[in-house]
Design an enzyme around this catalytic site. Sequence first.
Site, mmCIF file in Angstrom:
data_model
loop_
_atom_site.group_PDB
_atom_site.id
_atom_site.type_symbol
_atom_site.label_atom_id
_atom_site.label_comp_id
_atom_site.label_asym_id
_atom_site.label_seq_id
_atom_site.Cartn_x
_atom_site.Cartn_y
_atom_site.Cartn_z
ATOM 1 N N HIS A 47 -12.468 -64.391 2.539
ATOM 2 C CA HIS A 47 -11.196 -64.509 3.267
ATOM 3 C C HIS A 47 -11.296 -63.987 4.704
ATOM 4 C CE1 HIS A 47 -9.986 -65.374 -0.707
ATOM 5 N NE2 HIS A 47 -9.581 -64.182 -1.090
ATOM 6 N N ASP B 152 -11.373 -71.599 -0.891
ATOM 7 C CA ASP B 152 -10.966 -70.249 -0.516
ATOM 8 C C ASP B 152 -9.480 -70.378 -0.244
ATOM 9 O OD1 ASP B 152 -10.105 -68.090 1.178
ATOM 10 O OD2 ASP B 152 -12.212 -67.540 1.314
ATOM 11 N N HIS B 153 -8.652 -69.797 -1.114
ATOM 12 C CA HIS B 153 -7.224 -70.106 -1.008
ATOM 13 C C HIS B 153 -6.615 -69.644 0.310
ATOM 14 C CE1 HIS B 153 -6.738 -65.962 -2.442
ATOM 15 N NE2 HIS B 153 -5.484 -66.011 -2.066
HETATM 16 C C1 BG6 Z 1 -8.491 -62.973 -4.282
HETATM 17 C C2 BG6 Z 1 -9.117 -61.661 -4.661
HETATM 18 O O1 BG6 Z 1 -9.452 -63.842 -3.743
HETATM 19 O O2 BG6 Z 1 -7.497 -62.737 -3.303
HETATM 20 C C3 BG6 Z 1 -8.086 -60.686 -5.159
HETATM 21 O O3 BG6 Z 1 -10.083 -61.886 -5.680
HETATM 22 C C4 BG6 Z 1 -6.979 -60.536 -4.149
HETATM 23 O O4 BG6 Z 1 -8.663 -59.418 -5.436
HETATM 24 C C5 BG6 Z 1 -6.448 -61.897 -3.736
HETATM 25 O O5 BG6 Z 1 -5.955 -59.773 -4.748
HETATM 26 C C6 BG6 Z 1 -5.485 -61.756 -2.590
HETATM 27 O O6 BG6 Z 1 -4.876 -62.994 -2.364
HETATM 28 P P1 BG6 Z 1 -3.485 -63.067 -1.608
HETATM 29 O O7 BG6 Z 1 -3.228 -64.515 -1.448
HETATM 30 O O8 BG6 Z 1 -2.486 -62.357 -2.466
HETATM 31 O O9 BG6 Z 1 -3.696 -62.340 -0.311
#
Ligand code: BG6
Length: 510
Positions: A260, A197-198
């Site tokens: 997230h 989960d980034h």
């Molecule tokens: C991803 C979602 O996990 O996270 C996307 O699938 C979203 O829809 C993205 O835009 C948001 O990531 P960040 O790092 O830009 O907040």
Amino acid sequence: MNATSDNLHQVAIPEPFTLVVFGASGDLAHRKLIPSVFKLWCDGLLPEQVAVIGYARSEKSQQQFIDELRESAGNAFADQGVDFPQNKWKKFAARVSYHQGGYNIAADFESLRDSIKSQAAAASVAANCVFYLATPPDAFVPIVQQLYACGLSRRGETNPWSRIVIEKPFGRDLQTAQTLNAQLGECFSENQIFRIDHYLGKETVQNIMVLRFGNSIFEHLWSHDNIDHVQITVAESLDVGRRGKYYDNAGALRDIVQNHMMHLLSLIAMEPPVTLTPDAVRNEKVKVLKALRPIPPVCAKNGVVRGQYTAGTIGGVKISGYRETENVRPKSGTETFVAFKVYLDNWRWAGVPFYLRTGKCLQRRCTEISVHFKRIPDVLFNLPPYGPLPQNVLSIRVQPDEGITLEFQAKVPGAVMKIEPLKMKFDYKSSFGASPPDAYERLLLDAALGDATLFTRSDEVEAAWRFVAPVIEHCSQDCCSMISEYQPGTWGPAAADELIQADGRQWYLG
Ligand code: BG6
């Protein structure tokens, strides 16, 4: 996060390994993975002998693949305002190869295995492997089964070792997540599986634990005794873009809340872990998810605000309505915005509401957690003519303009007693001189080191689904299918404001 205190300040370099990226022609591999691996390599954080194999179905030559990667890595460096190290790229590119193959074809996996082994033998290193599944989810199970069948999963082996990194979506609901966990578990053991989960790789998210457990001033305030409520906002200004097919089957609850936002919530609410080992940290996070009070059907109807953006503009740029997006059903009931209130039924958080909201096409991009402290008693300055005074708020800005703000009251200089709220700010850029690195760099490095702290454990995924899936189910039932429209560039439907105003509170961004 490394567990031992004596190497906490050192950056460990993993043993030589081969990174196999499945879905190597895809957007994620090009935009994030390869640029991050290259950046780590340039920074000396990967062993010289690292090998990278791109695996995908499309037919292309080795040179074509490298040229495509060069272009996307160049773009990624330019986006970060960093000069592209062309001389280093040449050396790195020599370590990259392309393997064309199907995701369910045994012979293709056997030849992959043979080339991993021969490359490792030529470099006189162990054939350790990190398999990164950057593919659509229907390829996950065939890939892991083929890896198992050709002997590359090496369950229980440590020399050489194998690990898999899996992108979301991790199931669509509890049952599919459990099935997927079971299928993965037949081929790899849990300590080989790194569910990514980034958000967990973001510096600001990692700093939540440091803020709470590396300082003495916050933790004794961190409970229902002193905290009135907590807000978590994950706002995006972008629309769904070209991801209509995926998004229309997901929606904000599956796309952002289940993963997230559940991580943000569990880090902000968890008990201090006994150690910083992966399991100690994740045990505490799971306990938070288990304490989430289920949202009953009647509350899903009344208390979960779902919205969908219409056509409009953001900053002068025209946006098509969600239902006009390519590959989105014209009568889609998928939410692009959601807001709701939850409670944690445990001692620390008894009675404290957590307000969560997320959406696409909102006024600006901003991910923030704000902790609102209780009002002071109605005496002294909290009485007219000075009061009522606003609450103290600690807000953690996850992105952009990463930082932390504490809002408190101060006397305005002058002969009269006038009190105004002030903000004390910590800003990553001015304090540390640079923007935080991309989350994927940290996560790829940890996967190569075998440190699973920042990855989601199977029970964590399931606990998150146990809470979120019923909400999705109740919301999608006919009687509850109310979805409010909102204009791009706003903060979502008016009903989201009404939700929090009904409790005498307001959405807050520091
Ligand atoms: C991803 C979602 O996990 O996270 C996307 O699938 C979203 O829809 C993205 O835009 C948001 O990531 P960040 O790092 O830009 O907040």
